[in-house]
Design a protein around this motif. Sequence first.
Motif, PDB file in Angstrom:
ATOM      1  N   LEU A  61      -8.374   7.533  38.327  1.00 24.57           N
ATOM      2  CA  LEU A  61      -7.265   7.336  37.389  1.00 24.57           C
ATOM      3  C   LEU A  61      -6.731   5.920  37.445  1.00 24.57           C
ATOM      4  N   PHE A  62      -6.622   5.352  38.657  1.00 29.93           N
ATOM      5  CA  PHE A  62      -6.103   3.995  38.793  1.00 29.93           C
ATOM      6  C   PHE A  62      -7.023   2.992  38.100  1.00 29.93           C
ATOM      7  N   GLY A  63      -8.358   3.182  38.258  1.00 29.20           N
ATOM      8  CA  GLY A  63      -9.303   2.268  37.620  1.00 29.20           C
ATOM      9  C   GLY A  63      -9.228   2.348  36.104  1.00 29.20           C
ATOM     10  N   LYS A  64      -9.030   3.571  35.576  1.00 25.67           N
ATOM     11  CA  LYS A  64      -8.895   3.714  34.127  1.00 25.67           C
ATOM     12  C   LYS A  64      -7.626   3.041  33.611  1.00 25.67           C
ATOM     13  N   MET A  65      -6.551   3.146  34.383  1.00 28.42           N
ATOM     14  CA  MET A  65      -5.307   2.486  33.981  1.00 28.42           C
ATOM     15  C   MET A  65      -5.475   0.975  33.955  1.00 28.42           C
ATOM     16  N   LYS A  66      -6.126   0.424  34.978  1.00 25.40           N
ATOM     17  CA  LYS A  66      -6.335  -1.020  35.045  1.00 25.40           C
ATOM     18  C   LYS A  66      -7.231  -1.485  33.907  1.00 25.40           C
ATOM     19  N   SER A  67      -8.329  -0.744  33.657  1.00 30.00           N
ATOM     20  CA  SER A  67      -9.248  -1.115  32.577  1.00 30.00           C
ATOM     21  C   SER A  67      -8.558  -1.042  31.225  1.00 30.00           C
ATOM     22  N   GLY A  68      -7.739   0.015  31.028  1.00 30.05           N
ATOM     23  CA  GLY A  68      -7.033   0.153  29.753  1.00 30.05           C
ATOM     24  C   GLY A  68      -6.030  -0.962  29.534  1.00 30.05           C
ATOM     25  N   GLU A  69      -5.324  -1.362  30.596  1.00 31.55           N
ATOM     26  CA  GLU A  69      -4.344  -2.445  30.468  1.00 31.55           C
ATOM     27  C   GLU A  69      -5.024  -3.776  30.169  1.00 31.55           C
ATOM     28  N   CYS A  70      -6.174  -4.038  30.812  1.00 25.70           N
ATOM     29  CA  CYS A  70      -6.911  -5.273  30.530  1.00 25.70           C
ATOM     30  C   CYS A  70      -7.379  -5.300  29.078  1.00 25.70           C
ATOM     31  N   SER A  71      -7.910  -4.162  28.626  1.00 26.33           N
ATOM     32  CA  SER A  71      -8.386  -4.081  27.241  1.00 26.33           C
ATOM     33  C   SER A  71      -7.243  -4.274  26.261  1.00 26.33           C
ATOM     34  N   ARG A  72      -6.079  -3.672  26.578  1.00 28.65           N
ATOM     35  CA  ARG A  72      -4.927  -3.811  25.673  1.00 28.65           C
ATOM     36  C   ARG A  72      -4.483  -5.257  25.558  1.00 28.65           C
ATOM     37  N   ARG A  73      -4.430  -5.962  26.679  1.00 28.60           N
ATOM     38  CA  ARG A  73      -3.981  -7.357  26.645  1.00 28.60           C
ATOM     39  C   ARG A  73      -4.982  -8.258  25.926  1.00 28.60           C
ATOM     40  N   MET A  74      -6.286  -7.969  26.107  1.00 26.87           N
ATOM     41  CA  MET A  74      -7.302  -8.779  25.416  1.00 26.87           C
ATOM     42  C   MET A  74      -7.204  -8.588  23.907  1.00 26.87           C
ATOM     43  N   HIS A  75      -7.049  -7.356  23.464  1.00 27.42           N
ATOM     44  CA  HIS A  75      -6.915  -7.098  22.028  1.00 27.42           C
ATOM     45  C   HIS A  75      -5.622  -7.690  21.487  1.00 27.42           C
ATOM     46  N   LEU A  76      -4.546  -7.584  22.266  1.00 25.45           N
ATOM     47  CA  LEU A  76      -3.285  -8.159  21.818  1.00 25.45           C
ATOM     48  C   LEU A  76      -3.394  -9.664  21.649  1.00 25.45           C
TER      49      LEU A  76
END
Length: 251
Positions: free
Chosen positions: A2-17
């Motif tokens: 779960l922690f890895g998915k949260m980190k990956s999702g946050e990185c993806s969100r910031r890159m798209h933003l």
Amino acid sequence: GLFGKMKSGECSRRMHLREYLVAYVQRQQRLYLGMPGVQNPLLEELSGMAIDEKEIEQSIKTAIEERAQKFQTIAKPVESEPEFGAETNLLLESPLSSEMMANATVLECSSSNDPSAKWTVCLAVITADAYLHVFDVPSESVQPGATADNAFETLVPTASTAADGASGAASRQANVNARNWMATLIPSTSMVLGNCTLEVDGCRVEIAETLTGTGASKMFGNHQRHKRVQFRTEDEARTVEWVEALKEVHL
């Protein structure tokens, strides 16, 4: 995990933003031609914005720790169950003392406009969230003006009745008890005071609730219907007191 998915999702969100902000600023460039001193540094800062995974990881950990500390502060310690002896007297708090209870009054009620209709004794409960619940009082020993506690005692099933209703016996009588042992604790009428109007005539109070039509009545254009219940107290002073209790919550 779960922690890895949260980190990956946050990185993806910031890159798209970051990509969206760069595209937005570029498309709006013609509006900023007169302000190159502001636009160019902004584009350079957005284009050079770094995505640091370690920084994101630390931010997530910090947020989780802060939330965990908050829950630990709010959580109450678990108390051990009390030990009851053979002579322990268990007293259950009456629901009439609940903070949700605005008023409880014993009076008479009737759902008919016929003056000769029978009036029955009831316990009218006004809740703090603006509901009126009416309980029929089956006992003849309770008369209008009696205390709410006395009326409520007649509604509570006896221990033997509750045990019969909760038992799993296969007999027909046990099945009847299972259905009926708590029937007296179910309101015979409930009304939303926010949808009600009232008329006072001496010791009588008529409450009319506007209900939204459903089913066939709504299909044929009858979008509203009314439910009317009349109440009667032993004197006008008691009527004024009860009406004030109704108005205090919403009516």
